[in-house]
Design a protein around this motif. Structure first.
Motif, short mmCIF file in Angstrom:
data_model
loop_
_atom_site.label_atom_id
_atom_site.label_comp_id
_atom_site.label_asym_id
_atom_site.label_seq_id
_atom_site.Cartn_x
_atom_site.Cartn_y
_atom_site.Cartn_z
N TYR A 1 -8.32 -9.08 -3.72
CA TYR A 1 -6.90 -9.59 -4.48
C TYR A 1 -7.59 -10.38 -5.92
CZ TYR A 1 -2.68 -12.09 -5.40
OH TYR A 1 -1.57 -12.71 -5.98
N GLN A 2 -8.46 -11.24 -5.54
CA GLN A 2 -9.15 -12.07 -6.54
C GLN A 2 -10.03 -10.89 -7.58
OE1 GLN A 2 -11.24 -15.01 -4.26
NE2 GLN A 2 -9.39 -16.10 -4.24
N ALA A 3 -10.71 -10.17 -7.09
CA ALA A 3 -11.26 -9.19 -7.94
C ALA A 3 -10.27 -8.12 -8.73
CB ALA A 3 -12.23 -8.35 -6.99
N LEU A 4 -9.26 -8.11 -8.13
CA LEU A 4 -8.21 -7.39 -9.16
C LEU A 4 -7.37 -8.39 -10.00
CD1 LEU A 4 -7.36 -4.66 -6.16
CD2 LEU A 4 -8.65 -4.25 -8.38
N ASP A 5 -7.77 -9.51 -10.41
CA ASP A 5 -7.20 -10.42 -11.12
C ASP A 5 -5.80 -10.90 -10.36
OD1 ASP A 5 -9.14 -10.53 -12.87
OD2 ASP A 5 -8.39 -8.80 -13.92
N LYS A 6 -5.62 -11.02 -8.94
CA LYS A 6 -4.34 -11.40 -8.61
C LYS A 6 -3.16 -10.50 -8.97
CE LYS A 6 -6.31 -15.85 -7.88
NZ LYS A 6 -6.07 -17.17 -8.19
N LYS A 7 -3.40 -9.27 -9.40
CA LYS A 7 -2.28 -8.38 -9.80
C LYS A 7 -1.53 -7.40 -8.89
CE LYS A 7 -3.76 -8.77 -14.71
NZ LYS A 7 -4.41 -8.21 -15.66
N ILE A 8 -2.50 -7.08 -7.77
CA ILE A 8 -2.09 -6.01 -6.79
C ILE A 8 -2.08 -6.68 -5.45
CG2 ILE A 8 -2.61 -3.89 -5.93
CD1 ILE A 8 -4.05 -3.10 -8.32
N PRO A 9 -0.77 -6.82 -4.50
CA PRO A 9 -0.65 -7.15 -3.35
C PRO A 9 -1.62 -6.48 -2.68
CG PRO A 9 1.49 -7.04 -4.32
CD PRO A 9 0.59 -6.43 -5.23
N ILE A 10 -2.37 -7.18 -1.53
CA ILE A 10 -3.04 -6.59 -0.46
C ILE A 10 -2.42 -6.95 0.67
CG2 ILE A 10 -5.32 -6.48 0.43
CD1 ILE A 10 -5.50 -5.94 -2.59
N VAL A 11 -2.23 -5.79 1.54
CA VAL A 11 -1.98 -5.90 2.91
C VAL A 11 -3.08 -5.60 4.07
CG1 VAL A 11 -0.27 -4.93 4.92
CG2 VAL A 11 0.46 -5.53 2.50
N GLY A 12 -3.43 -6.33 4.90
CA GLY A 12 -4.59 -6.14 5.80
C GLY A 12 -3.94 -5.74 7.06
N VAL A 13 -4.38 -4.85 7.50
CA VAL A 13 -4.15 -4.42 8.83
C VAL A 13 -5.18 -4.15 9.76
CG1 VAL A 13 -2.90 -2.52 10.33
CG2 VAL A 13 -2.09 -3.13 7.99
N ALA A 14 -5.68 -4.93 10.93
CA ALA A 14 -6.82 -5.02 11.80
C ALA A 14 -6.28 -4.70 13.03
CB ALA A 14 -7.26 -6.55 11.64
N LYS A 15 -7.21 -3.90 13.64
CA LYS A 15 -7.05 -3.30 15.10
C LYS A 15 -7.29 -4.51 16.01
CE LYS A 15 -8.42 1.02 13.44
NZ LYS A 15 -9.51 0.93 12.57
N LYS A 16 -8.21 -5.32 15.62
CA LYS A 16 -8.68 -6.22 16.63
C LYS A 16 -8.83 -7.78 16.21
CE LYS A 16 -12.48 -3.52 18.21
NZ LYS A 16 -14.08 -3.18 18.45
N ALA A 17 -8.36 -8.60 16.98
CA ALA A 17 -7.99 -10.07 16.61
C ALA A 17 -9.38 -10.60 15.89
CB ALA A 17 -7.45 -10.87 17.60
N PHE A 18 -9.24 -11.62 14.97
CA PHE A 18 -10.28 -12.38 14.62
C PHE A 18 -10.19 -13.70 15.42
CE2 PHE A 18 -12.31 -15.76 11.96
CZ PHE A 18 -13.35 -14.99 11.52
N LYS A 19 -11.19 -14.23 15.61
CA LYS A 19 -10.96 -15.83 16.23
C LYS A 19 -9.96 -16.39 15.81
CE LYS A 19 -13.70 -19.41 15.87
NZ LYS A 19 -14.52 -20.48 15.56
#
Length: 169
Positions: A91-109
């Motif tokens: 998101y930061q590399a794209l100058d905060k212009k494009i929304p990012i949705v993360g979909v993960a299969k496993k939980a993070f701590k």
């Protein structure tokens, strides 16, 4: 256009695949694009984004893509502390212009229970995080995606595309 993207790593290269679609409920993509990345950074624990993000950016640049939203395989933010994950760095590399949705299969701590999405009859959740869009909206959108099973049809397709590559004609 929505862009779902995934990367598969080979010995000393990677293949990034992108599935482009118009609506979250679409069953089939408008198009599929690929980029081969010849020089890939080594994996560094806790800094996965340094390996994956250049591959994503190359795919976007190679194909001159201007998505309205990008869906990644992974986290935007990590745990209750919301530490920056791949999606936040993208998101930061794209100058905060494009929304990012993360979909993960496993939980993070310390993954937040509010980020869990149960689809189909699965008793295992997906973990959805977002930036540039309300997380609650991102969760609803991922839940609405086509497919009867835990993993939405188009996200399963982009995972398969990056592993198999373009079909030979």
């Amino acid at each position: 256009m929505i862009l779902a993207i995934d990367v598969d790593y080979r010995e000393d290269s990677a293949l990034a695949a992108g599935v482009l679609f118009r609506n979250w409920t679409d069953e089939k993509p408008e198009s599929v694009v690929y980029s081969t990345i010849n020089k890939v950074a080594d994996y560094q624990p806790g800094q996965f984004y340094k390996r994956e993000m250049p591959c994503i950016l190359q795919l976007i640049n190679d194909h001159n893509l201007s998505p309205t939203v990008i869906v990644i395989d992974g986290f935007v933010s990590l745990g209750h502390d919301a530490k920056p994950g791949l999606g936040m760095h993208l998101y930061q590399a794209l100058d905060k212009k494009i929304p990012i949705v993360g979909v993960a299969k496993k939980a993070f701590k310390d993954s937040k229970a509010e980020s869990e999405v149960y689809r189909g009859k699965s008793e295992k959740p997906l973990y959805v995080t977002a930036i540039g869009i309300e997380e609650s909206q991102a969760i609803e959108l991922v839940a609405s995606m086509h497919g009867k099973h835990r993993f939405p049809t188009l996200l399963k397709q982009v995972d398969r595309e990056c592993r198999q590559g373009p079909k030979k004609s």
